[in-house]
Design a protein around this motif. Structure first.
Motif, PDB file in Angstrom:
ATOM      1  N   VAL A 185      -1.504  -5.723  -4.080  1.00 59.29           N
ATOM      2  CA  VAL A 185      -2.410  -6.858  -3.835  1.00 59.29           C
ATOM      3  C   VAL A 185      -1.606  -8.149  -3.698  1.00 59.29           C
ATOM      4  N   ASN A 186      -0.639  -8.333  -4.605  1.00 59.49           N
ATOM      5  CA  ASN A 186       0.228  -9.515  -4.532  1.00 59.49           C
ATOM      6  C   ASN A 186       0.929  -9.598  -3.183  1.00 59.49           C
ATOM      7  N   GLY A 187       1.437  -8.472  -2.706  1.00 59.25           N
ATOM      8  CA  GLY A 187       2.212  -8.467  -1.470  1.00 59.25           C
ATOM      9  C   GLY A 187       1.424  -8.954  -0.278  1.00 59.25           C
ATOM     10  N   PHE A 188       0.223  -8.464  -0.115  1.00 57.97           N
ATOM     11  CA  PHE A 188      -0.585  -8.884   1.032  1.00 57.97           C
ATOM     12  C   PHE A 188      -1.006 -10.343   0.896  1.00 57.97           C
ATOM     13  N   ALA A 189      -1.360 -10.759  -0.302  1.00 61.61           N
ATOM     14  CA  ALA A 189      -1.822 -12.140  -0.496  1.00 61.61           C
ATOM     15  C   ALA A 189      -0.699 -13.142  -0.246  1.00 61.61           C
ATOM     16  N   PHE A 190       0.471 -12.883  -0.815  1.00 61.82           N
ATOM     17  CA  PHE A 190       1.560 -13.851  -0.677  1.00 61.82           C
ATOM     18  C   PHE A 190       2.259 -13.765   0.672  1.00 61.82           C
ATOM     19  N   SER A 191       2.196 -12.627   1.333  1.00 60.16           N
ATOM     20  CA  SER A 191       2.687 -12.582   2.710  1.00 60.16           C
ATOM     21  C   SER A 191       1.888 -13.544   3.567  1.00 60.16           C
ATOM     22  N   ALA A 192       0.576 -13.547   3.392  1.00 55.63           N
ATOM     23  CA  ALA A 192      -0.267 -14.471   4.147  1.00 55.63           C
ATOM     24  C   ALA A 192       0.015 -15.915   3.760  1.00 55.63           C
ATOM     25  N   ALA A 193       0.140 -16.179   2.458  1.00 54.53           N
ATOM     26  CA  ALA A 193       0.336 -17.554   2.000  1.00 54.53           C
ATOM     27  C   ALA A 193       1.685 -18.115   2.436  1.00 54.53           C
ATOM     28  N   LEU A 194       2.704 -17.273   2.486  1.00 53.66           N
ATOM     29  CA  LEU A 194       4.058 -17.745   2.779  1.00 53.66           C
ATOM     30  C   LEU A 194       4.473 -17.508   4.223  1.00 53.66           C
ATOM     31  N   GLY A 195       3.559 -16.949   5.029  1.00 56.76           N
ATOM     32  CA  GLY A 195       3.819 -16.834   6.456  1.00 56.76           C
ATOM     33  C   GLY A 195       4.664 -15.648   6.866  1.00 56.76           C
ATOM     34  N   PHE A 196       4.664 -14.573   6.075  1.00 59.63           N
ATOM     35  CA  PHE A 196       5.397 -13.359   6.433  1.00 59.63           C
ATOM     36  C   PHE A 196       4.440 -12.305   6.978  1.00 59.63           C
ATOM     37  N   SER A 197       4.943 -11.481   7.879  1.00 58.89           N
ATOM     38  CA  SER A 197       4.146 -10.389   8.422  1.00 58.89           C
ATOM     39  C   SER A 197       3.851  -9.353   7.346  1.00 58.89           C
ATOM     40  N   ALA A 198       2.637  -8.809   7.368  1.00 65.79           N
ATOM     41  CA  ALA A 198       2.267  -7.735   6.444  1.00 65.79           C
ATOM     42  C   ALA A 198       2.575  -6.358   7.021  1.00 65.79           C
ATOM     43  N   GLU A 199       3.134  -6.302   8.228  1.00 66.48           N
ATOM     44  CA  GLU A 199       3.383  -5.021   8.875  1.00 66.48           C
ATOM     45  C   GLU A 199       4.304  -4.103   8.073  1.00 66.48           C
ATOM     46  N   PRO A 200       5.416  -4.611   7.504  1.00 68.41           N
ATOM     47  CA  PRO A 200       6.253  -3.695   6.706  1.00 68.41           C
ATOM     48  C   PRO A 200       5.494  -3.065   5.544  1.00 68.41           C
ATOM     49  N   ALA A 201       4.629  -3.822   4.904  1.00 64.85           N
ATOM     50  CA  ALA A 201       3.828  -3.271   3.813  1.00 64.85           C
ATOM     51  C   ALA A 201       2.839  -2.233   4.344  1.00 64.85           C
ATOM     52  N   MET A 202       2.233  -2.514   5.497  1.00 65.68           N
ATOM     53  CA  MET A 202       1.311  -1.548   6.094  1.00 65.68           C
ATOM     54  C   MET A 202       2.037  -0.239   6.413  1.00 65.68           C
ATOM     55  N   GLU A 203       3.278  -0.350   6.877  1.00 64.65           N
ATOM     56  CA  GLU A 203       4.048   0.853   7.195  1.00 64.65           C
ATOM     57  C   GLU A 203       4.344   1.686   5.955  1.00 64.65           C
ATOM     58  N   ALA A 204       4.411   1.032   4.794  1.00 60.58           N
ATOM     59  CA  ALA A 204       4.720   1.740   3.551  1.00 60.58           C
ATOM     60  C   ALA A 204       3.532   2.503   2.980  1.00 60.58           C
ATOM     61  N   LEU A 205       2.335   2.122   3.380  1.00 61.20           N
ATOM     62  CA  LEU A 205       1.133   2.764   2.855  1.00 61.20           C
ATOM     63  C   LEU A 205       0.693   3.894   3.772  1.00 61.20           C
ATOM     64  N   PRO A 206       0.183   5.005   3.190  1.00 59.19           N
ATOM     65  CA  PRO A 206      -0.096   5.246   1.771  1.00 59.19           C
ATOM     66  C   PRO A 206       1.039   5.971   1.030  1.00 59.19           C
ATOM     67  N   ASP A 207       2.215   6.063   1.639  1.00 56.79           N
ATOM     68  CA  ASP A 207       3.284   6.847   1.014  1.00 56.79           C
ATOM     69  C   ASP A 207       3.784   6.212  -0.281  1.00 56.79           C
ATOM     70  N   ALA A 208       3.960   4.887  -0.296  1.00 55.02           N
ATOM     71  CA  ALA A 208       4.444   4.200  -1.491  1.00 55.02           C
ATOM     72  C   ALA A 208       3.333   4.071  -2.529  1.00 55.02           C
ATOM     73  N   ALA A 209       3.725   4.153  -3.801  1.00 53.58           N
ATOM     74  CA  ALA A 209       2.753   3.898  -4.868  1.00 53.58           C
ATOM     75  C   ALA A 209       2.394   2.422  -4.925  1.00 53.58           C
ATOM     76  N   GLY A 210       3.351   1.562  -4.577  1.00 52.35           N
ATOM     77  CA  GLY A 210       3.129   0.124  -4.537  1.00 52.35           C
ATOM     78  C   GLY A 210       4.123  -0.512  -3.595  1.00 52.35           C
ATOM     79  N   VAL A 211       3.733  -1.643  -2.989  1.00 50.83           N
ATOM     80  CA  VAL A 211       4.628  -2.336  -2.057  1.00 50.83           C
ATOM     81  C   VAL A 211       4.294  -3.816  -2.090  1.00 50.83           C
ATOM     82  N   SER A 212       5.332  -4.658  -2.043  1.00 54.09           N
ATOM     83  CA  SER A 212       5.090  -6.096  -2.118  1.00 54.09           C
ATOM     84  C   SER A 212       6.199  -6.881  -1.442  1.00 54.09           C
ATOM     85  N   LEU A 213       5.833  -8.048  -0.918  1.00 50.05           N
ATOM     86  CA  LEU A 213       6.826  -9.072  -0.646  1.00 50.05           C
ATOM     87  C   LEU A 213       7.456  -9.442  -1.983  1.00 50.05           C
ATOM     88  N   SER A 214       8.767  -9.501  -2.036  1.00 48.43           N
ATOM     89  CA  SER A 214       9.426  -9.816  -3.311  1.00 48.43           C
ATOM     90  C   SER A 214       9.749 -11.295  -3.379  1.00 48.43           C
TER      91      SER A 214
END
Length: 304
Positions: free
Chosen positions: A232-261
């Motif tokens: 949840v943090n990853g998608f929210a802060f990607s939007a807030a900080l201007g980063f693409s959410a595509e890498p996170a989308m590519e990680a789902l559903p295989d990853a248990a969790g994924v975030s912008l760090s």
């Protein structure tokens, strides 16, 4: 008067920019620091990976340790690191923690387990002359130095505590208070694009607009639902900080969790090693670097 120490990089569960509450977990990449103290009264720093790097943070870490426990010493602090700089993997926190521990070692100050560690330490364990300090209080010295040096907006106590203590931590960065520490065992996949991002340059106004989402993430983290929280943090802060959410989308559903760090640009996925192979197949096609590592629970340490 010589000391050596190492500290861990970390990745984000919850970015603290929105509310001041943050969460991070330690990963198996290290920064190492060596400190030589002398009677010069001036501190000089150098970074092995970048001779032109800003060394104010590590110099200020030495100065703060000397102000509290020393007698006006100066000296030289040298760092070398496996943690990419300005990539969202807590390179500043790792450098600060390693430098603080190395300086305390050089000063002959005992660093003991205490608040936030596995073995509590009674208050009467601390020597009256200030010759001992808990690991978490040592971490706070580095956080204060980071604020002095202007390399952080929040103080990054969440990142620093994970780097120092190992495992996953949840903190209130407004009070430098540890709310939770836990141990996790994940394979970690990191993708870092070619660009770099500096925490001090982050748009805090945009981040505060997603405070209600951050509060939900904090509730998830405090309930031990770390992988859900980081996604949840990853998608929210990607939007807030201007980063693409595509890498996170590519990680789902295989990853248990994924975030912008942190404030980016790295994206971190956690989970089962075999499942993350599918994520790596996606991320390897992107510009930048992808590497696999593990979580760590032992934290920073002083070397003999």
């Amino acid at each position: 008067m010589h000391g050596r120490a190492s500290a861990l990089g970390a990745a984000t569960v919850l970015n603290a920019l929105a509310t001041g509450v943050g969460s991070a977990f330690a990963i198996d990449v290290e920064t190492r620091a060596s400190v030589e103290l002398d009677d010069s009264g001036a501190v000089r720093g150098d970074v092995a990976e970048d001779p032109d790097a800003d060394t104010r943070l590590v110099e200020r870490c030495v100065e703060r340790c000397v102000e509290r426990f020393g007698d006006g010493e100066g000296g030289v602090v040298h760092t070398e690191s496996d943690v990419p700089m300005a990539a969202g993997l807590k390179s500043s926190s790792a450098a600060a923690n390693a430098t603080v521990l190395a300086t305390l070692s050089a000063l002959g100050v005992d660093v003991v387990d205490g608040e936030g560690d596995s073995t509590p330490v009674a208050s009467d364990t601390m020597d009256g002359d200030g010759s001992a300090i808990t690991r978490l209080d040592a971490c706070r010295i580095g956080v204060a130095a980071a604020r002095d040096a202007g390399v952080t907006v929040t103080g990054a106590f969440d990142d620093a505590s994970a780097s120092m203590l190992g495992g996953v931590t949840v903190t209130d960065n407004r009070e430098d208070e540890l709310l939770l520490r836990d141990e996790v065992d994940w394979t970690v996949l990191v993708w870092t694009p070619p660009e770099r991002a500096y925490s001090a340059d982050a748009d805090t106004d945009r981040c505060t607009r997603i405070a209600p989402v951050a509060e939900t993430v904090a509730d998830l983290a405090l309930a031990g639902r770390y992988t859900e929280a980081m996604t949840v943090n990853g998608f929210a802060f990607s939007a807030a900080l201007g980063f693409s959410a595509e890498p996170a989308m590519e990680a789902l559903p295989d990853a248990a969790g994924v975030s912008l760090s942190g404030t980016g640009p790295s994206v971190v996925a956690v989970g089962d090693a075999e499942a993350l192979d599918a994520v790596r197949a996606q991320w390897d096609g992107r510009a930048g670097t992808t590497f696999s590592t593990e979580t760590r629970t032992d934290g920073a340490r002083i070397h003999d």
